[in-house]
Design a protein around this motif. Structure first.
Motif, PDB file in Angstrom:
ATOM      1  N   ASP A   2     -81.897  54.441 120.194  1.00 26.37           N
ATOM      2  CA  ASP A   2     -81.011  55.609 120.235  1.00 26.37           C
ATOM      3  C   ASP A   2     -81.380  56.559 119.097  1.00 26.37           C
ATOM      4  OD1 ASP A   2     -78.918  57.449 120.079  1.00 26.37           O
ATOM      5  OD2 ASP A   2     -77.368  55.967 120.520  1.00 26.37           O
ATOM      6  N   PRO A   3     -81.779  57.787 119.398  1.00 33.45           N
ATOM      7  CA  PRO A   3     -82.193  58.706 118.324  1.00 33.45           C
ATOM      8  C   PRO A   3     -81.058  59.156 117.424  1.00 33.45           C
ATOM      9  CG  PRO A   3     -82.098  59.854 120.425  1.00 33.45           C
ATOM     10  CD  PRO A   3     -81.901  58.398 120.734  1.00 33.45           C
ATOM     11  N   ASP A   4     -79.818  58.929 117.840  1.00 29.50           N
ATOM     12  CA  ASP A   4     -78.675  59.364 117.040  1.00 29.50           C
ATOM     13  C   ASP A   4     -78.153  58.281 116.111  1.00 29.50           C
ATOM     14  OD1 ASP A   4     -78.742  61.868 118.270  1.00 29.50           O
ATOM     15  OD2 ASP A   4     -77.513  61.161 119.943  1.00 29.50           O
ATOM     16  N   ARG A   5     -78.804  57.134 116.080  1.00 28.53           N
ATOM     17  CA  ARG A   5     -78.405  56.069 115.159  1.00 28.53           C
ATOM     18  C   ARG A   5     -78.454  56.538 113.707  1.00 28.53           C
ATOM     19  NH1 ARG A   5     -81.914  50.790 115.589  1.00 28.53           N
ATOM     20  NH2 ARG A   5     -80.759  50.452 113.647  1.00 28.53           N
ATOM     21  N   PHE A   6     -77.584  55.915 112.895  1.00 35.05           N
ATOM     22  CA  PHE A   6     -77.685  56.129 111.451  1.00 35.05           C
ATOM     23  C   PHE A   6     -78.972  55.486 110.936  1.00 35.05           C
ATOM     24  CE2 PHE A   6     -72.859  56.360 111.431  1.00 35.05           C
ATOM     25  CZ  PHE A   6     -72.843  57.745 111.269  1.00 35.05           C
ATOM     26  N   LYS A   7     -79.611  56.163 110.010  1.00 33.75           N
ATOM     27  CA  LYS A   7     -80.908  55.696 109.508  1.00 33.75           C
ATOM     28  C   LYS A   7     -80.808  54.972 108.173  1.00 33.75           C
ATOM     29  CE  LYS A   7     -82.907  57.806 113.006  1.00 33.75           C
ATOM     30  NZ  LYS A   7     -81.760  58.478 113.649  1.00 33.75           N
ATOM     31  N   GLY A   8     -79.622  54.974 107.545  1.00 32.21           N
ATOM     32  CA  GLY A   8     -79.445  54.310 106.266  1.00 32.21           C
ATOM     33  C   GLY A   8     -78.080  54.615 105.684  1.00 32.21           C
ATOM     34  N   PRO A   9     -77.738  54.028 104.530  1.00 33.24           N
ATOM     35  CA  PRO A   9     -76.428  54.268 103.915  1.00 33.24           C
ATOM     36  C   PRO A   9     -76.282  55.722 103.464  1.00 33.24           C
ATOM     37  CG  PRO A   9     -77.827  52.980 102.457  1.00 33.24           C
ATOM     38  CD  PRO A   9     -78.552  53.071 103.748  1.00 33.24           C
ATOM     39  N   ASP A  61     -67.373  52.830 107.014  1.00 34.47           N
ATOM     40  CA  ASP A  61     -67.711  52.442 108.378  1.00 34.47           C
ATOM     41  C   ASP A  61     -69.061  51.751 108.392  1.00 34.47           C
ATOM     42  OD1 ASP A  61     -67.266  52.193 111.107  1.00 34.47           O
ATOM     43  OD2 ASP A  61     -68.380  54.021 111.573  1.00 34.47           O
ATOM     44  N   THR A  62     -69.171  50.699 109.228  1.00 39.34           N
ATOM     45  CA  THR A  62     -70.407  49.928 109.292  1.00 39.34           C
ATOM     46  C   THR A  62     -71.106  50.045 110.641  1.00 39.34           C
ATOM     47  OG1 THR A  62     -69.314  47.895 110.033  1.00 39.34           O
ATOM     48  CG2 THR A  62     -69.469  48.264 107.647  1.00 39.34           C
ATOM     49  N   SER A  63     -70.637  50.914 111.492  1.00 42.27           N
ATOM     50  CA  SER A  63     -71.242  51.054 112.808  1.00 42.27           C
ATOM     51  C   SER A  63     -72.651  51.626 112.702  1.00 42.27           C
ATOM     52  CB  SER A  63     -70.393  51.985 113.685  1.00 42.27           C
ATOM     53  OG  SER A  63     -71.046  52.245 114.919  1.00 42.27           O
ATOM     54  N   PRO A  64     -73.559  51.221 113.611  1.00 42.83           N
ATOM     55  CA  PRO A  64     -74.882  51.858 113.637  1.00 42.83           C
ATOM     56  C   PRO A  64     -74.845  53.271 114.204  1.00 42.83           C
ATOM     57  CG  PRO A  64     -74.888  49.708 114.761  1.00 42.83           C
ATOM     58  CD  PRO A  64     -73.459  50.110 114.559  1.00 42.83           C
ATOM     59  N   PHE A  65     -73.695  53.656 114.787  1.00 42.15           N
ATOM     60  CA  PHE A  65     -73.611  54.895 115.544  1.00 42.15           C
ATOM     61  C   PHE A  65     -72.649  55.893 114.905  1.00 42.15           C
ATOM     62  CE2 PHE A  65     -73.991  51.213 118.447  1.00 42.15           C
ATOM     63  CZ  PHE A  65     -75.329  51.357 118.751  1.00 42.15           C
ATOM     64  N   PRO A  66     -72.867  57.180 115.130  1.00 45.18           N
ATOM     65  CA  PRO A  66     -72.024  58.216 114.513  1.00 45.18           C
ATOM     66  C   PRO A  66     -70.733  58.442 115.289  1.00 45.18           C
ATOM     67  CG  PRO A  66     -73.759  59.254 115.780  1.00 45.18           C
ATOM     68  CD  PRO A  66     -74.014  57.768 115.862  1.00 45.18           C
ATOM     69  N   GLY A  67     -69.913  57.412 115.380  1.00 42.64           N
ATOM     70  CA  GLY A  67     -68.664  57.500 116.121  1.00 42.64           C
ATOM     71  C   GLY A  67     -67.587  58.262 115.369  1.00 42.64           C
ATOM     72  N   GLU A  68     -66.388  58.280 115.975  1.00 40.96           N
ATOM     73  CA  GLU A  68     -65.293  59.049 115.398  1.00 40.96           C
ATOM     74  C   GLU A  68     -64.868  58.521 114.040  1.00 40.96           C
ATOM     75  OE1 GLU A  68     -65.565  59.988 119.595  1.00 40.96           O
ATOM     76  OE2 GLU A  68     -65.519  58.056 118.544  1.00 40.96           O
ATOM     77  N   THR A  69     -64.810  57.193 113.886  1.00 42.96           N
ATOM     78  CA  THR A  69     -64.476  56.619 112.582  1.00 42.96           C
ATOM     79  C   THR A  69     -65.494  57.048 111.544  1.00 42.96           C
ATOM     80  OG1 THR A  69     -63.394  54.700 113.590  1.00 42.96           O
ATOM     81  CG2 THR A  69     -64.100  54.477 111.308  1.00 42.96           C
ATOM     82  N   ALA A  70     -66.763  57.035 111.918  1.00 42.54           N
ATOM     83  CA  ALA A  70     -67.826  57.442 110.985  1.00 42.54           C
ATOM     84  C   ALA A  70     -67.656  58.886 110.541  1.00 42.54           C
ATOM     85  CB  ALA A  70     -69.192  57.238 111.631  1.00 42.54           C
TER      86      ALA A  70
END
Length: 829
Positions: free
Chosen positions: A107-114, A505-514
């Motif tokens: 998924d290109p929209d994944r977070f890439k790091g902290p 947030d610890t999700s790999p994805f840029p969700g609403e919580t993130a």
């Protein structure tokens, strides 16, 4: 209902459902529908492996089933996922969601790091302006906040909320001990109250097991399914599809199926009888079936017992006073007198809208086509009367003697794990033992007399309680595998709360919580990490999978278990020593696998290395069996060891009486609280009984929001492949449709494909109408899937966020969020 009086042609059914692989449609049962036998899946053919290809054993993460998968990686690129042929759930096969893992990985929209937030303003329209930081800085930030709160005696103001956790490596050995070691009642608040606690509590109230059931479907002759979409979204979905092909095709006699729901979904379409029920009235149907079983003398006397004179004294409308000698049940005659004697099929027809003759036929079939299973899920227990509905349905299993029997249902055994690398009890300081947090209730008020005393978790109550300062305000909250700002009822309350607190947030994805987070600690996806996963309830015998990384993490992410361990190492006091001894997730797995040395699996797994090689450890058979009212334990050769009543109470029927309790001692243990908080009749409050659901809202239509087959526990929202196939039965492409009956469309002045406005007391949403006779005239069905305002480029601003208009009401006993209890109005947009 008109739909229950019509036949459905094969051509029309295929046009509506897209079920092109069906062999044909057939009428089965008066007014019901059935689809022809689905052919049994053949042996899976794995891909050819060339010299540059590596196959890793892992576990799918698209739903809770935890199917074993083979992940194919060539030249460092994951390119295929197949079912693990040596895994008892997968059997070399996979459901339509299995292949989505590669899409998630890449998924290109994944977070890439902290990252840390640099914009102090929070809200839907605010850019967090995240700035990349190192893992050391990120971990120190979390530990510093936790240590500072502890120094002030406010450790209870730190919370860790989690969703679909997997096993010891991310919950049991890492997350759960932190609550004790650090000192916060709010570490480990799960989302189960928004998922399945209604079924868990219903079982605990009656047979003493606070768990999900395991099912012996292959040997059952009758399935009575309440609100569990077996062929679309009920776990384990992959295996359900496999077993369906057997029980409806190869098995002789073919397993008879009656399915109950509010619209014609895949399961009802493929069943022998489809019962389209008014939302929230499943318990009334179950009570009427029980009434018929008793008045017609169809109960299992070996398990339940009988009248002392051998005559049947259960007569409709008449109390019984003849002695009844119960064997493995408690309170049957009393249940009859206070509730069941008046719950006739005719009465139930007035409540459920299901014709009395169909109720009568269903009851007779269920009771005489043994072994039989009555199973249920959120369709039945997502209401204010949900635990009562569940108790009534589960009582049917006792009446026909299905508990712990071949072709019946039981509970899951745990794996033969070795001990963890350290014991948290050896690392408690005085604060952990006696600190001020000990006097603090949980923020969700679970177990508190002002809250929900029987609840397991109450995650949906957290924002309301925080905003009211009852019992206090949170300071820092951390999320793992849950996004309640999107998935909780009255979801917008979470937006208000998260604007006030420090969010991790610890999700790999840029969700609403993130998007509301102050700190991002991105988890690796499930194809990049080590992890364990004892099975969800399956066949009862113990089974434990292992997840191994197919490739190294693509980006600067790390497994949540390791993230928690690294935070723990930075805590003050002996807690840091505990986490230092854990070392990392792989070390935990090696210790767990030590247990397999003494108890080798049926597939030869007896070490960490063989566990990694096979991907799964399991040990058959289930240890206990009930045969014609007698209980036996496995002695290594067969179920030959008779069990005493005390054995049964300790291991199987874990109630105060050691029996299945129609009269629940567990509910009676908090009698004063229940009566005060619910206002229920003291004569019947602890029996399964009918209670009208409390519908929220003022509209004229029930609003029901089920899951579809491609829904992947929140992990499919940003995958175009899944989006395109999300709602095939209703023709959904790129979005999901709101299923509305033609009579509603005519009255409201809209047609198929029109935009409609759905209004509740909380607000309104826009959806696309799918006008169909396959749903109830008083109900609108709009699947829970889309409506994200974050989560990625394909997820964002697509479709309808159903939870934004669902009131936050919960079953007073189980604490289960009442997602399906809302009433709305509809108009053309």
């Amino acid at each position: 209902m008109e739909i229950l009086k019509k036949l459905i042609s094969r051509r029309r059914f295929l046009q509506v459902s897209g079920a092109g692989t069906a062999a044909g449609a057939a009428v089965a049962g008066s007014g019901g529908f059935g689809i022809g036998q689905l052919s049994t899946l053949k042996e899976a053919q794995a891909a050819t492996v060339d010299s540059n290809t590596v196959v890793n054993k892992s576990i799918c993460a698209q739903c809770p089933a935890r199917c074993g998968i083979d992940v194919y990686t060539t030249n460092g690129k994951v390119h295929a996922i197949y079912g693990n042929a040596g895994h008892p759930i997968a059997n070399g096969k996979g459901c339509p969601k299995m292949h989505l893992g590669t899409y998630i990985l890449y998924d290109p929209d994944r977070f890439k790091g902290p990252m840390k937030r640099t914009n102090p303003k929070k809200g839907r329209d605010e850019d967090p302006k995240f700035m990349p930081i190192s893992w050391d800085e990120a971990l120190e930030t979390v530990a510093d906040r936790m240590n500072a709160l502890r120094d002030k005696g406010e450790s209870h103001r730190f919370g860790l909320f989690f969703g679909r956790g997997w096993g010891a490596t991310d919950v049991g050995v890492t997350l759960a001990p932190m609550a004790k070691l650090y000192g916060s009642p709010n570490i480990g608040i799960g989302h189960s109250s928004m998922c399945s606690d209604g079924s868990v509590l219903a079982k605990q109230m009656t047979d003493g097991n606070a768990s999900y059931s395991s099912y012996d479907y292959r040997n059952a002759n009758y399935l009575l399914i309440f609100g569990a979409n077996f062929l679309e979204s009920f776990r384990p979905y992959n295996n359900n599809l496999q077993v369906w092909g057997y029980i409806r095709g190869e098995k002789a006699p073919k397993t008879h199926v009656t399915a109950v729901d509010v619209h014609m979904n895949q399961t009802l379409s493929a069943s022998d009888r489809a019962l389209i029920i008014k939302p929230g009235t499943d318990g009334a149907l179950a009570l009427a079936i029980a009434h018929v079983i008793l008045t017609e003398g169809l109960w299992d006397r070996n398990f339940v017992g009988n009248f002392a004179d051998g005559q049947n004294h259960f007569k409709a409308g008449e109390p019984v006073d003849a002695p009844f000698d119960e064997k493995w049940t408690l309170g049957l005659a009393e249940w009859w007198n206070v509730e069941l004697k008046d719950r006739t099929p005719k009465w139930a027809e007035g409540v459920t809208t299901i014709p009395a003759d169909l109720i009568l036929k269903t009851a007779r079939e269920f009771a005489t086509t043994r072994p039989a299973i009555a199973l249920f899920e959120r369709g039945a227990h997502n209401h204010s009367n949900g635990v009562l509905n569940g108790m009534a349905i589960h009582s049917l299993n006792a009446l026909v003697g299905s508990l712990f029997a071949e072709g019946g249902l039981a509970y899951q055994m745990g794996p033969a794990y070795g001990p963890a690398p350290a014991n948290p009890d050896d690392h408690l300081d005085d604060y952990a033992k006696n600190g001020p947090h000990k006097a603090m209730p949980r923020i969700d008020l679970k177990g508190h007399e002002d809250g929900y005393m029987f609840a397991k978790n109450m995650l949906q109550e957290v924002p309301k309680n925080h905003l009211a300062g009852k019992p206090y305000k949170m300071d820092t909250v951390m999320f793992y595998m849950t996004n309640p700002i999107f998935s909780s009822p009255d979801a917008t309350a979470w937006e208000k709360m998260l604007a006030e607190v420090f969010v991790i947030d610890t999700s790999p994805f840029p969700g609403e919580t993130a998007m509301m987070a102050d700190l991002i600690l991105p988890d690796s996806t499930y194809l990049e990490r080590w992890q364990d996963a004892p099975t969800y309830p399956f066949q009862g015998w113990p089974l434990a999978q292992i997840r191994t990384p197919a490739i190294k993490p693509l980006y600067d992410t790390q497994t949540f278990g390791n993230t928690l361990i690294e935070i723990g190492k930075r805590l003050k006091g002996p807690a840091s020593e505990y986490y230092a001894k854990l070392e990392n997730v792989e070390n935990i797995l090696r210790h767990l696998a030590k247990g397999f040395e003494a108890t080798p699996g049926d597939n030869g797994v007896n070490s960490f290395e063989s566990w990694v090689e096979k991907g799964v450890w399991y040990k058959k058979p289930y240890h206990w069996r009930q045969v014609r009212g007698e209980f036996f334990e496995w002695d290594g050769q067969g179920w030959n060891k008779p069990m005493s009543a005390e054995d049964v109470k300790k291991k199987l029927l874990k109630t105060d009486s050691g029996k299945f309790e129609f009269k629940s001692s567990y509910l009676d243990s908090k009698r004063d609280w229940v009566l005060a908080k619910t206002g229920r009749d003291p004569a019947k409050f602890n029996f399964p009984h009918w209670e009208e659901p409390k519908y929220t809202g003022t509209g004229d239509l029930h609003f029901v929001t089920p899951k579809n087959a491609l829904h992947a526990e929140g992990r499919s929202a940003n995958i175009p492949n899944a989006i395109a196939l999300m709602q095939p039965a209703a023709g959904g492409r790129r979005q999901v449709y709101a299923e509305v009956h033609p009579s509603v469309a005519k009255a409201k002045g809209f047609k198929d494909g029109d935009r409609i406005r759905i209004k509740s007391t909380l607000g309104e949403v826009i959806a696309i109408a799918r006008v169909t006779e396959l749903t109830r005239p008083d109900t609108i069905v709009l699947p829970f899937e889309h409506g994200h305002w974050a989560h990625g480029r394909w997820a964002k601003e697509r479709g309808t966020h159903v939870d934004s208009i669902i009131d936050n009401q919960s079953d007073r006993i189980s604490g289960m969020a009442n997602y399906y209890t809302g009433k709305v109005s509809v108009e053309k947009a």
